[in-house]
Design a protein around this motif. Structure first.
Motif, short mmCIF file in Angstrom:
data_model
loop_
_atom_site.label_atom_id
_atom_site.label_comp_id
_atom_site.label_asym_id
_atom_site.label_seq_id
_atom_site.Cartn_x
_atom_site.Cartn_y
_atom_site.Cartn_z
N MET A 171 -13.08 -3.72 -20.12
CA MET A 171 -11.83 -4.32 -19.64
C MET A 171 -12.12 -5.47 -18.67
SD MET A 171 -9.18 -2.50 -20.95
CE MET A 171 -7.80 -2.30 -19.83
N ARG A 172 -13.13 -5.31 -17.85
CA ARG A 172 -13.49 -6.40 -16.93
C ARG A 172 -14.04 -7.60 -17.70
NH1 ARG A 172 -16.47 -3.57 -11.69
NH2 ARG A 172 -14.62 -2.55 -10.84
N HIS A 173 -14.73 -7.33 -18.78
CA HIS A 173 -15.23 -8.42 -19.61
C HIS A 173 -14.05 -9.20 -20.20
CE1 HIS A 173 -17.98 -10.59 -22.21
NE2 HIS A 173 -17.25 -10.27 -23.26
N ALA B 26 -9.75 6.46 -19.80
CA ALA B 26 -10.54 5.55 -18.97
C ALA B 26 -9.93 4.15 -18.96
CB ALA B 26 -11.97 5.49 -19.47
N ALA B 27 -9.47 3.68 -20.12
CA ALA B 27 -8.86 2.34 -20.21
C ALA B 27 -7.58 2.27 -19.40
CB ALA B 27 -8.59 1.99 -21.67
N GLU B 28 -6.77 3.29 -19.49
CA GLU B 28 -5.51 3.29 -18.76
C GLU B 28 -5.75 3.32 -17.25
OE1 GLU B 28 -2.59 5.51 -21.98
OE2 GLU B 28 -3.68 6.72 -20.52
N THR C 158 -4.77 0.23 -14.65
CA THR C 158 -3.83 0.51 -13.56
C THR C 158 -4.43 0.24 -12.19
OG1 THR C 158 -2.72 2.18 -14.91
CG2 THR C 158 -2.37 2.29 -12.51
N THR C 159 -5.67 0.65 -12.00
CA THR C 159 -6.25 0.64 -10.65
C THR C 159 -7.24 -0.48 -10.40
OG1 THR C 159 -8.06 2.13 -11.28
CG2 THR C 159 -6.00 3.15 -10.55
N ASP C 160 -7.70 -1.15 -11.46
CA ASP C 160 -8.78 -2.11 -11.28
C ASP C 160 -8.43 -3.49 -11.80
OD1 ASP C 160 -11.19 -3.40 -10.95
OD2 ASP C 160 -12.29 -2.23 -12.42
N THR C 161 -8.25 -3.63 -13.10
CA THR C 161 -8.09 -4.97 -13.70
C THR C 161 -6.64 -5.43 -13.73
OG1 THR C 161 -7.93 -4.01 -15.92
CG2 THR C 161 -10.13 -4.66 -15.13
#
Length: 398
Positions: free
Chosen positions: A158-160, A185-187, A191-194
């Motif tokens: 997701m960060r990529h 993990a994606a959700e 929500t919390t990072d990207t």
């Protein structure tokens, strides 16, 4: 030499001979690999076996462990949980089997957890990534992983995407424990990072046709997703790649893939279709560009096992690297426990000291509360080069 000295020397000689005889009588210490050897075009189980064998050769050349040689034995589960259960029960009946190493299929390993703990059999995980494999409710925990976790993989993926300027992603997942672990993990990452939008989630089943895979992909694309987060093994990845290559260029989303597809002949089976797709895949280790002594030693060992020491020709490199380090850690645990008793070895695994591994330096590989040796910092994105080598792209800071 006095009579007493001669007597003492005789006693020491008898003890030495008895110890050698006992070690010989006990036979080799066996490390079993229960994995997907029989799946067509799969390379993951073979890579795990290769990495394990290189480590075993090194250890045996140095005298073995507790005066005994290590030996790799294998069982083919074909990624079928029932076959794996039968294999584990058979292996547990052999007192010389000290631990079992799994393959890449998380659903198989998750199904095994109750039996692994009932049998008190140490399980070494060099590939399967579902978080619940080590985050289980068993105490003591008999599973030790040196590999990726889905929560880390999806975070890096997701960060990529975010680094590419993508704020809206779609997700295509298998309807398995691996897929469910990855979606969770994606959700969480979104929500919390990207803080990205997950525009759509589509599920497929193993064995789905190209038509179905294309329909699932098209449903994601039509929601306005700017990239596809793709969780797949090599078979489904080949099918989707071929289907997408026939679509108009403007309909081909970038694919940011989990690493299952690198456990088979994805590159070879995709052929020229892959050139039409922008695909990156998460990894944890590459032999490319490595010049440290351990990498050089492993490549030399690979030549004796596979016939090649070319880092560009290492097949499924993460499986090779992880299995290599896990076997060395297991050997240290056996030596520390001074026994091949499985419970004693399990306890020793939680109390190992520093280990300079192939993948990374491990100050304390495992603890009673942490059965994952790696961290998110080992994960990076990579691409297939024209020769099929998996080349790292610039690492994303975590």
């Amino acid at each position: 030499m006095t009579g007493r000295s001669r007597f003492r020397a005789l006693i020491l000689f008898v003890i030495f001979i008895a110890a050698r005889a006992t070690a010989f009588a006990a036979g080799n210490i066996k490390i079993a690999i229960d994995a997907e050897f029989g799946i067509p075009h799969s390379t993951s189980a073979q890579a795990v076996r290769t990495g394990a064998q290189v480590a075993v050769n090194e250890i045996n050349s140095a005298g073995g462990v507790l005066g005994r040689k290590l030996e790799i034995i294998e069982r083919d589960n074909r990624a079928v949980p029932a076959r794996s259960l039968n294999n584990i029960r058979e292996l547990a009946a052999d007192p010389d089997v000290v631990a079992v190493m799994c393959g890449r299929y998380s659903p198989v390993v998750v199904e095994l957890l109750p039996e692994i703990h009932r049998l008190k059999m140490p399980m070494l995980d060099p590939w399967a990534a579902a978080d619940p494999i080590t985050e289980n409710d068993y105490s003591p925990n008999y599973v030790f992983r040196l590999s990726l976790r889905d929560s880390w993989a999806l975070q890096v993926m997701m960060r990529h995407a975010l680094k590419m300027g993508i704020r809206k992603v779609g997700i295509l997942l298998p309807n398995t424990e691996w897929g469910r672990s990855s979606l969770k993990a994606a959700e969480k990452t979104a929500t919390t990072d990207t803080h990205q939008e997950i525009a759509a989630t589509q599920w497929y089943n193993w064995g789905d046709s190209g038509t179905i895979m294309a329909e699932r992909y098209d449903a994601v694309r039509k929601t306005g997703a700017e990239a596809l987060i793709f969780v797949a093994n090599d078979r489904e990845a080949v099918i989707l790649t071929r289907e997408m290559s026939r679509m108009p260029k403007e309909q081909r989303l970038p694919i940011i893939a989990h690493w299952g597809l690198t456990g088979g002949q994805f590159f070879e089976q995709s052929g020229t279709a892959l050139k039409a797709i922008d695909l990156t895949v998460v990894q944890t280790y590459s032999f490319l560009g490595k010049s440290d002594p351990i990498a050089r030693r492993v490549l030399t060992g690979l030549k004796s096992v596979t016939g090649s020491d070319d880092p560009r020709k290492v097949v499924s490199p993460v499986g090779v690297a992880h299995a290599y380090d896990l076997v060395h850690l297991l050997a240290r645990a056996i030596k520390q426990a001074r026994s091949t008793d499985r419970q004693a070895v399990r306890n020793a695994m939680e109390n190992l000291g520093p280990y300079q591994g192939l993948v990374r330096q491990l100050d304390k590989p495992f603890t009673a509360k942490r059965h994952d040796a790696l961290t998110v910092n080992e994960a990076f994105m990579a691409r297939f080069a024209d020769d099929g080598a998996i080349e790292p792209v610039i690492k994303i800071r975590h």
